[in-house]
Design a protein around this motif. Structure first.
Motif, PDB file in Angstrom:
ATOM      1  N   GLY A  82      -0.815  11.979  -9.257  1.00  0.00           N
ATOM      2  CA  GLY A  82      -1.819  12.965  -9.105  1.00  0.00           C
ATOM      3  C   GLY A  82      -1.224  14.361  -9.019  1.00  0.00           C
ATOM      4  O   GLY A  82      -1.871  15.414  -9.480  1.00  0.00           O
ATOM      5  N   ALA A  83      -0.047  14.362  -8.376  1.00  0.00           N
ATOM      6  CA  ALA A  83       0.593  15.654  -7.950  1.00  0.00           C
ATOM      7  C   ALA A  83       1.163  16.128  -9.609  1.00  0.00           C
ATOM      8  O   ALA A  83       0.887  17.199  -9.920  1.00  0.00           O
ATOM      9  CB  ALA A  83       1.742  15.691  -7.199  1.00  0.00           C
ATOM     10  N   MET A  84       1.684  15.068 -10.483  1.00  0.00           N
ATOM     11  CA  MET A  84       1.899  15.548 -11.630  1.00  0.00           C
ATOM     12  C   MET A  84       0.751  16.175 -12.467  1.00  0.00           C
ATOM     13  O   MET A  84       0.933  16.973 -13.112  1.00  0.00           O
ATOM     14  CB  MET A  84       2.705  14.344 -12.377  1.00  0.00           C
ATOM     15  CG  MET A  84       4.128  14.134 -11.624  1.00  0.00           C
ATOM     16  SD  MET A  84       4.906  12.709 -12.421  1.00  0.00           S
ATOM     17  CE  MET A  84       4.606  12.862 -14.020  1.00  0.00           C
ATOM     18  N   LEU A  85      -0.305  15.476 -12.325  1.00  0.00           N
ATOM     19  CA  LEU A  85      -1.507  15.923 -13.189  1.00  0.00           C
ATOM     20  C   LEU A  85      -1.944  17.097 -12.929  1.00  0.00           C
ATOM     21  O   LEU A  85      -2.367  17.954 -13.588  1.00  0.00           O
ATOM     22  CB  LEU A  85      -2.568  14.909 -13.136  1.00  0.00           C
ATOM     23  CG  LEU A  85      -2.414  13.537 -13.997  1.00  0.00           C
ATOM     24  CD1 LEU A  85      -3.377  12.375 -13.670  1.00  0.00           C
ATOM     25  CD2 LEU A  85      -2.364  13.924 -15.251  1.00  0.00           C
ATOM     26  N   LEU A  86      -2.027  17.450 -11.494  1.00  0.00           N
ATOM     27  CA  LEU A  86      -2.482  18.853 -10.922  1.00  0.00           C
ATOM     28  C   LEU A  86      -1.530  19.718 -11.574  1.00  0.00           C
ATOM     29  O   LEU A  86      -1.988  21.168 -11.821  1.00  0.00           O
ATOM     30  CB  LEU A  86      -2.395  18.777  -9.438  1.00  0.00           C
ATOM     31  CG  LEU A  86      -3.696  18.124  -8.746  1.00  0.00           C
ATOM     32  CD1 LEU A  86      -3.520  18.141  -7.255  1.00  0.00           C
ATOM     33  CD2 LEU A  86      -4.846  18.633  -9.090  1.00  0.00           C
ATOM     34  N   PHE A 103       0.706  -1.325  -0.110  1.00  0.00           N
ATOM     35  CA  PHE A 103       0.077  -0.166  -0.054  1.00  0.00           C
ATOM     36  C   PHE A 103       0.882   1.294   0.128  1.00  0.00           C
ATOM     37  O   PHE A 103       0.650   2.140  -0.387  1.00  0.00           O
ATOM     38  CB  PHE A 103      -0.976   0.003   1.173  1.00  0.00           C
ATOM     39  CG  PHE A 103      -2.096  -0.977   0.980  1.00  0.00           C
ATOM     40  CD1 PHE A 103      -3.030  -0.415  -0.176  1.00  0.00           C
ATOM     41  CD2 PHE A 103      -2.284  -2.022   1.723  1.00  0.00           C
ATOM     42  CE1 PHE A 103      -4.294  -1.159  -0.348  1.00  0.00           C
ATOM     43  CE2 PHE A 103      -3.267  -2.672   1.472  1.00  0.00           C
ATOM     44  CZ  PHE A 103      -4.450  -2.584   0.715  1.00  0.00           C
ATOM     45  N   PHE A 104       1.896   1.184   0.437  1.00  0.00           N
ATOM     46  CA  PHE A 104       2.900   2.331   0.519  1.00  0.00           C
ATOM     47  C   PHE A 104       3.398   2.590  -0.764  1.00  0.00           C
ATOM     48  O   PHE A 104       3.319   3.949  -1.554  1.00  0.00           O
ATOM     49  CB  PHE A 104       4.133   2.245   1.280  1.00  0.00           C
ATOM     50  CG  PHE A 104       5.271   3.102   1.170  1.00  0.00           C
ATOM     51  CD1 PHE A 104       4.906   4.372   1.816  1.00  0.00           C
ATOM     52  CD2 PHE A 104       6.329   3.018   0.398  1.00  0.00           C
ATOM     53  CE1 PHE A 104       5.873   5.487   1.752  1.00  0.00           C
ATOM     54  CE2 PHE A 104       7.449   3.994   0.241  1.00  0.00           C
ATOM     55  CZ  PHE A 104       7.228   5.032   0.832  1.00  0.00           C
ATOM     56  N   TYR A 105       3.718   1.714  -1.759  1.00  0.00           N
ATOM     57  CA  TYR A 105       4.096   1.950  -3.138  1.00  0.00           C
ATOM     58  C   TYR A 105       2.829   2.341  -3.802  1.00  0.00           C
ATOM     59  O   TYR A 105       3.055   3.178  -4.836  1.00  0.00           O
ATOM     60  CB  TYR A 105       4.787   0.767  -3.498  1.00  0.00           C
ATOM     61  CG  TYR A 105       6.187   0.332  -2.953  1.00  0.00           C
ATOM     62  CD1 TYR A 105       7.221   1.335  -3.022  1.00  0.00           C
ATOM     63  CD2 TYR A 105       6.655  -0.710  -2.205  1.00  0.00           C
ATOM     64  CE1 TYR A 105       8.305   1.427  -2.443  1.00  0.00           C
ATOM     65  CE2 TYR A 105       7.850  -0.866  -1.840  1.00  0.00           C
ATOM     66  CZ  TYR A 105       8.694   0.150  -1.797  1.00  0.00           C
ATOM     67  OH  TYR A 105       9.771  -0.006  -1.306  1.00  0.00           O
ATOM     68  N   SER A 134      -6.474  14.693  -0.803  1.00  0.00           N
ATOM     69  CA  SER A 134      -6.635  13.634   0.317  1.00  0.00           C
ATOM     70  C   SER A 134      -5.749  12.301   0.267  1.00  0.00           C
ATOM     71  O   SER A 134      -5.635  11.615   1.374  1.00  0.00           O
ATOM     72  CB  SER A 134      -8.204  13.076   0.328  1.00  0.00           C
ATOM     73  OG  SER A 134      -8.169  12.297  -0.755  1.00  0.00           O
ATOM     74  N   PHE A 135      -4.663  12.289  -0.729  1.00  0.00           N
ATOM     75  CA  PHE A 135      -3.852  11.166  -0.677  1.00  0.00           C
ATOM     76  C   PHE A 135      -2.850  11.147   0.457  1.00  0.00           C
ATOM     77  O   PHE A 135      -2.186  10.210   0.590  1.00  0.00           O
ATOM     78  CB  PHE A 135      -3.165  10.854  -2.103  1.00  0.00           C
ATOM     79  CG  PHE A 135      -4.323   9.988  -2.909  1.00  0.00           C
ATOM     80  CD1 PHE A 135      -4.985   8.736  -2.493  1.00  0.00           C
ATOM     81  CD2 PHE A 135      -4.273  10.293  -4.392  1.00  0.00           C
ATOM     82  CE1 PHE A 135      -5.706   8.148  -3.345  1.00  0.00           C
ATOM     83  CE2 PHE A 135      -4.959   9.610  -5.060  1.00  0.00           C
ATOM     84  CZ  PHE A 135      -5.603   8.412  -4.647  1.00  0.00           C
ATOM     85  N   ASP A 136      -2.615  12.348   0.903  1.00  0.00           N
ATOM     86  CA  ASP A 136      -1.415  12.317   1.934  1.00  0.00           C
ATOM     87  C   ASP A 136      -1.457  11.717   3.214  1.00  0.00           C
ATOM     88  O   ASP A 136      -0.718  11.124   3.544  1.00  0.00           O
ATOM     89  CB  ASP A 136      -1.062  14.065   2.067  1.00  0.00           C
ATOM     90  CG  ASP A 136      -2.247  14.655   2.601  1.00  0.00           C
ATOM     91  OD1 ASP A 136      -3.515  14.298   2.669  1.00  0.00           O
ATOM     92  OD2 ASP A 136      -2.103  15.954   3.001  1.00  0.00           O
ATOM     93  N   LEU A 137      -2.575  11.902   3.564  1.00  0.00           N
ATOM     94  CA  LEU A 137      -2.986  11.086   4.853  1.00  0.00           C
ATOM     95  C   LEU A 137      -2.840   9.643   5.054  1.00  0.00           C
ATOM     96  O   LEU A 137      -2.029   8.857   6.004  1.00  0.00           O
ATOM     97  CB  LEU A 137      -4.295  11.554   5.950  1.00  0.00           C
ATOM     98  CG  LEU A 137      -4.101  12.941   6.530  1.00  0.00           C
ATOM     99  CD1 LEU A 137      -5.507  13.249   6.879  1.00  0.00           C
ATOM    100  CD2 LEU A 137      -3.032  12.865   7.309  1.00  0.00           C
ATOM    101  N   CYS A 157       2.854   6.189  -5.705  1.00  0.00           N
ATOM    102  CA  CYS A 157       2.579   6.080  -7.084  1.00  0.00           C
ATOM    103  C   CYS A 157       1.382   6.937  -7.480  1.00  0.00           C
ATOM    104  O   CYS A 157       1.240   8.128  -8.055  1.00  0.00           O
ATOM    105  CB  CYS A 157       2.438   4.861  -7.518  1.00  0.00           C
ATOM    106  SG  CYS A 157       4.142   3.971  -7.829  1.00  0.00           S
ATOM    107  N   LEU A 158       0.351   6.679  -6.619  1.00  0.00           N
ATOM    108  CA  LEU A 158      -1.095   7.543  -6.907  1.00  0.00           C
ATOM    109  C   LEU A 158      -0.754   9.089  -6.560  1.00  0.00           C
ATOM    110  O   LEU A 158      -1.170   9.816  -7.303  1.00  0.00           O
ATOM    111  CB  LEU A 158      -2.212   6.769  -6.249  1.00  0.00           C
ATOM    112  CG  LEU A 158      -2.777   5.508  -6.712  1.00  0.00           C
ATOM    113  CD1 LEU A 158      -3.661   5.171  -5.700  1.00  0.00           C
ATOM    114  CD2 LEU A 158      -3.252   5.822  -7.854  1.00  0.00           C
TER     115      LEU A 158
END
Length: 103
Positions: free
Chosen positions: A23-27, A12-14, A42-45, A18-19
């Motif tokens: 997501g940051a690259m797409l933003l 789940f860490f990997y 919300s992926f940070d937590l 990756c998500l």
């Protein structure tokens, strides 16, 4: 059980890393629709939680001999990680990300 928790948290860490990076690259490139912006933020937590579980199990597994268990060492590792995660949750909700307004 420690090995199983370590493997699941590594997966789940990997996955979350990756998500989050994707997501940051797409933003950054304005490639995401508006409804995905809160989801990406919300992926940070979950990433932080899984990283702390992965790191805590790695540290505990490295300090304890195979087949042995130490409840004291487990608490010494888990309590600071739990307090740090509570701090991250507080900071995440105390200073929310402001979404850009639509033109």
């Amino acid at each position: 059980m420690l090995e199983a928790l370590h493997r699941v948290s590594a997966f789940f860490f990997y996955l979350f890393a990756c998500l989050a990076i994707g997501g940051a690259m797409l933003l950054h490139r304005d490639g995401t629709p508006a409804f995905w912006i809160p989801i990406v933020h919300s992926f940070d937590l979950p990433l932080i939680l899984v990283a702390m579980i992965y790191g805590g199990t790695s540290l505990y597994g490295g300090l304890v001999q195979r087949g042995m268990h130490s409840r004291t060492l487990m608490l010494v590792i888990a309590v600071p990680l739990l307090l740090l995660f509570v701090l991250f949750v507080f900071l995440n909700f105390a200073f929310p990300v402001t979404l850009p307004s639509a033109p």
